[in-house]
Enzyme design. Structure first.
Site, mmCIF file in Angstrom:
data_model
loop_
_atom_site.group_PDB
_atom_site.id
_atom_site.type_symbol
_atom_site.label_atom_id
_atom_site.label_comp_id
_atom_site.label_asym_id
_atom_site.label_seq_id
_atom_site.Cartn_x
_atom_site.Cartn_y
_atom_site.Cartn_z
ATOM 1 C CB CYS A 34 -2.770 -8.533 9.197
ATOM 2 S SG CYS A 34 -1.365 -9.383 9.910
ATOM 3 C CE LYS B 165 3.273 -15.605 -3.334
ATOM 4 N NZ LYS B 165 4.296 -14.552 -3.441
ATOM 5 C CG HIS C 262 0.428 -8.517 4.172
ATOM 6 N ND1 HIS C 262 -0.565 -7.626 4.514
ATOM 7 C CD2 HIS C 262 0.345 -9.517 5.101
ATOM 8 C CE1 HIS C 262 -1.215 -8.071 5.591
ATOM 9 N NE2 HIS C 262 -0.670 -9.195 5.976
#
Lengths: 386, 133
Positions: A83, A328, A332
């Site tokens: 990520c 959030k 993402h």
């Protein structure tokens, strides 16, 4: 080392973007960045992407994206650090320009996550953890962060309310972000009543699965000035790594890789955390934002939760965090996240944040923190407007 | 994606017998075994077998699980510190998931982990069980 700047950013609408393919998402963001910067060519391209293989059976993204950007022949490479892929792509573009090897480089990130089932997407994301000793035993990503949350609650008295406040705050910011996946507000009660994923984390503690891309143009200060567009300077860049397994970390209530990355970035910048006015951090889960704020030294250990509850990290607070809505609310798309963090800091520093999302007080220095897996890799950038 | 069972077989010493590496210079034990001690860069090591008791240092209950784990949910997942200080992650079996707590004493047992894994074979390994069980 040459001074390096970001001039021109691009980011298309994030969400379940069924009309756009992996390459289509990238091209939209990339063309927007080129247009906004005014550059007439690129010297090279970095594409941050975590798992296009498992998600859409496509690898070899450097060549693919250069081709569809209409620039076959361009030096291009895909960068992967789970990520943190996007943040790492930005760092490589920075290093290439700082070192004098190229003058105009595009740093981009992309992920197409909704072309496969939720189960397949979850399995793809779990590839960032230790397959043989974590995933084999039934660990999921929410599960890994839940293990950190349980430990943090036991050690520092962190509460459910503190975690909920992070999700509520990020959605409040994201509601003002035109490209966010979930641009609406949520309530504390809503978080606590949402379905339980891994104790103590509910679904509204978790960042979503997202299609999206982001791109920025990285160049020298000299060229940035000539282009006549708003630009920001990269003061520092740092990377840190840690054990891949959560179980092997001495302190499971901190992200050491983020601490190391920040130390290195601040050393390069000749600044300290006290010089920074706001941050975009990697809130893949609410507990991640809390732990990262402590690991970066913005708050002492155990002090981030109470500060968040007191509103210190709100858009109009003492130290705004994730003005974009964070992972959030904004979404993402894992490989794109690190680049999108730079996009938000660029917008805040150049006074271009939309829809009342501009933080007060004309900030001069902001930072980004992006991380991979349960924190086995992290990359930090310090950015300044002059 | 189908994987060859050699991938599973390679891990037998760790998953079946809890074999770890203990480095000479630091005296530290690592599980699974590794070639280099991250603390000292030492490569001189001996094979040791982990103790089979310890206590839980953190845990979660996976209530919503993907794919092959969906039928197992809810299940407890924990990190335990063994009596020699080594830490490892495993599921907690043979108790109500809501009874799992930090500090709970556990014993390691040999258990089936996955029935139809991407290895295409039954996979065995270790789980934690309450020590009193």
């Amino acid at each position: 080392m040459r001074n390096v700047c970001v001039v021109g950013v691009g980011m298309s609408k994030w969400g379940e973007v069924w009309r756009k393919s992996l390459r289509g998402l990238f091209v939209d963001a990339a063309l927007e960045a080129v247009k906004n910067s005014g550059v007439d060519h690129l010297d090279s391209l970095y594409v941050g992407c975590m798992a296009s293989g498992p998600f859409v059976s496509q690898e070899h993204l450097g060549a693919l994206m250069a081709d569809y950007l209409g620039m076959p022949g361009l030096p291009a490479m895909r960068v992967e650090s789970a990520c943190a892929s996007g943040g790492m792509a930005f760092r490589l573009a920075f290093l290439e320009v700082a070192g004098g090897f190229s003058d105009i480089v595009m740093a981009s990130g992309v992920e197409k996550m909704t072309d496969c089932s939720g189960d397949d997407a979850t399995a793809a994301l779990a590839m960032a953890a230790d397959q043989e000793y974590e995933v084999f035993n039934g660990a999921t990503f929410p599960g890994l962060y839940a293990l950190m949350a349980t430990a943090h609650m036991a050690k520092y008295g962190t509460t459910r309310e503190m975690l909920s406040a992070i999700a509520v705050k990020n959605h409040k910011n994201g509601a003002k972000n035109p490209v966010a996946q979930y641009p609406f507000e949520i309530t504390m009660e809503g978080v606590e009543k949402s379905v339980m994923i891994a104790d103590p984390l509910h679904i509204l503690d978790c960042s979503p699965i997202t299609d999206g891309a982001a791109a920025v143009i990285v160049t020298t200060e000299e060229i940035a000035k000539k282009l006549g567009k708003p630009y920001i300077k990269v003061l520092g860049s740092g990377v840190g790594t840690d054990t891949i397994q959560l179980a092997q970390r001495a302190d499971m209530t901190a992200i050491k890789a983020a601490t190391i990355a920040a130390e290195r970035a601040f050393k390069m910048a000749g600044k300290t955390i006290k010089d920074v006015q706001f941050a975009e951090v990697h809130d893949c889960f609410t507990i991640a934002e809390l732990v990262v704020l402590e690991s970066l030294g913005i708050y002492e250990k155990g002090k981030a939760g109470p500060a968040i509850l007191a509103g210190e990290t709100a858009l109009d607070g003492k130290f705004p965090v994730n003005t974009s809505g964070g992972l959030k609310s904004k979404g993402h798309p894992v490989g794109a996240t690190g680049v999108a963090q730079v996009v938000e800091v660029y917008k805040q520093l150049t006074g271009q944040a939309e829809n009342g999302r501009q933080m007060p007080g004309s900030p001069k220095i902001g930072m980004t923190q992006n991380m991979g897996g349960s924190g086995a890799s992290s990359v930090v950038h310090i950015l300044e407007v002059t | 994606m189908t994987m060859f069972s050699s991938r599973n077989w390679r891990e037998y010493p760790q998953r079946y017998r809890l074999e770890a590496s203990k480095f000479k210079k630091s005296g530290k034990t690592y599980f699974p075994p590794r070639a280099v001690d991250p603390e000292t860069s030492d490569t001189v090591q001996e094979k040791v077998v982990l103790p089979d008791t310890g206590k839980i240092v953190t845990y979660t209950v996976i209530r919503t699980a993907p794919g092959m784990w969906a039928d197992n949910a809810p299940y407890a997942l924990a990190i335990a510190e063994l009596t020699d200080g080594t830490r490892l992650m495993a599921q907690v079996a043979d108790c109500d998931v809501n009874e799992v707590k930090i500090g709970m004493e556990i014993r390691i047992e040999f258990r089936r982990i996955q029935t139809e894994s991407h290895h295409g074979v039954l996979s065995y390994g270790y789980k934690f069980v309450p020590k009193w069980y």
